[in-house]
Design an enzyme around this catalytic site. Structure first.
Site, PDB file in Angstrom:
ATOM      1  N   GLY A 163       0.379  -1.212  -0.509  1.00  0.00           N
ATOM      2  CA  GLY A 163      -0.335   0.049   0.159  1.00  0.00           C
ATOM      3  C   GLY A 163       1.049   1.305   0.328  1.00  0.00           C
ATOM      4  N   HIS A 190      -2.587   7.568   7.089  1.00  0.00           N
ATOM      5  CA  HIS A 190      -1.970   8.706   6.108  1.00  0.00           C
ATOM      6  C   HIS A 190      -2.048   9.898   5.931  1.00  0.00           C
ATOM      7  CE1 HIS A 190       1.918   6.578   6.301  1.00  0.00           C
ATOM      8  NE2 HIS A 190       1.683   4.849   5.950  1.00  0.00           N
ATOM      9  N   HIS A 245      -4.778   1.804   6.914  1.00  0.00           N
ATOM     10  CA  HIS A 245      -3.006   2.739   7.837  1.00  0.00           C
ATOM     11  C   HIS A 245      -2.682   3.193   6.187  1.00  0.00           C
ATOM     12  CE1 HIS A 245       1.199   1.323   8.134  1.00  0.00           C
ATOM     13  NE2 HIS A 245       1.096   1.970   7.032  1.00  0.00           N
ATOM     14  N   CYS A 297       6.050   0.335   7.794  1.00  0.00           N
ATOM     15  CA  CYS A 297       5.720   1.116   6.367  1.00  0.00           C
ATOM     16  C   CYS A 297       7.061   1.806   5.898  1.00  0.00           C
ATOM     17  CB  CYS A 297       4.287   2.207   8.003  1.00  0.00           C
ATOM     18  SG  CYS A 297       4.464   3.727   6.119  1.00  0.00           S
TER      19      CYS A 297
HETATM   20 CO    CO Z   1       2.501   3.200   5.507  1.00  0.00          CO
END
Ligand code: CO
Length: 157
Positions: A33, A126, A122, A80
């Site tokens: 992602g 952001h 998630h 991440c």
């Molecule tokens: Co991330």
């Protein structure tokens, strides 16, 4: 990274190129992602592909994503691309419904659970300037920040 992204208003060639660049970046990482502000563009745009881990490709592009509903609870380890070398368990909704528009501007609605639900939350975080480390305990976060500081100090030498 900590700034809030703004609503996408124009779907043009520039945006299509941005989406393609982001997909390339995500697959190369490899990641599942990516949010536009992770590549320095403050627009509400996320891409994800949870099938890629299994060797398939199913790229989802969501402009102006919005969590319409969330239920249940799940704890999963997250990492991440913007938080190097750190993973931690995060508690999130087990199932979410997200609305938005696709890259052609068509309204879409995605209901996901498991990994898909986690990635959706998630990436939308952001866009609001929120990182997964904001959801972990202060103890773990400090551990990470200390490690990061050490690493940066070593690099600076
Ligand atoms: Co991330």
């Amino acid at each position: 990274m900590r700034q809030e992204a703004e609503e996408v208003k124009k779907i043009n060639g520039e945006l299509q190129r941005l989406i393609d660049d982001m997909a390339e970046t995500m697959y190369a990482a490899p990641g599942i992602g990516l949010a536009a502000n992770q590549v320095g563009v403050l627009q509400r745009l996320i891409i994800l592909d949870v099938a890629y881990r299994d060797g398939a490709k199913d790229l989802k592009v969501i402009l102006n994503p919005c969590i319409k509903a969330g239920e249940g609870e799940v704890v999963r380890e997250e990492g991440c691309l913007s938080v190097a070398d750190f993973a931690a368990e995060v508690r999130r909704h087990a199932r979410v419904t997200v609305t938005g528009v696709d890259r052609e501007g068509k309204p879409i609605e995605i209901t996901g659970e498991g990994l898909l639900a986690v990635v959706l939350q998630h990436e939308i975080d952001h866009l609001n300037g929120v990182l997964f480390i904001d959801h972990v305990s202060r103890l773990k976060r400090n551990l990470y920040l200390r490690r990061l500081k050490k690493k940066l100090a070593a690099k600076g030498r």
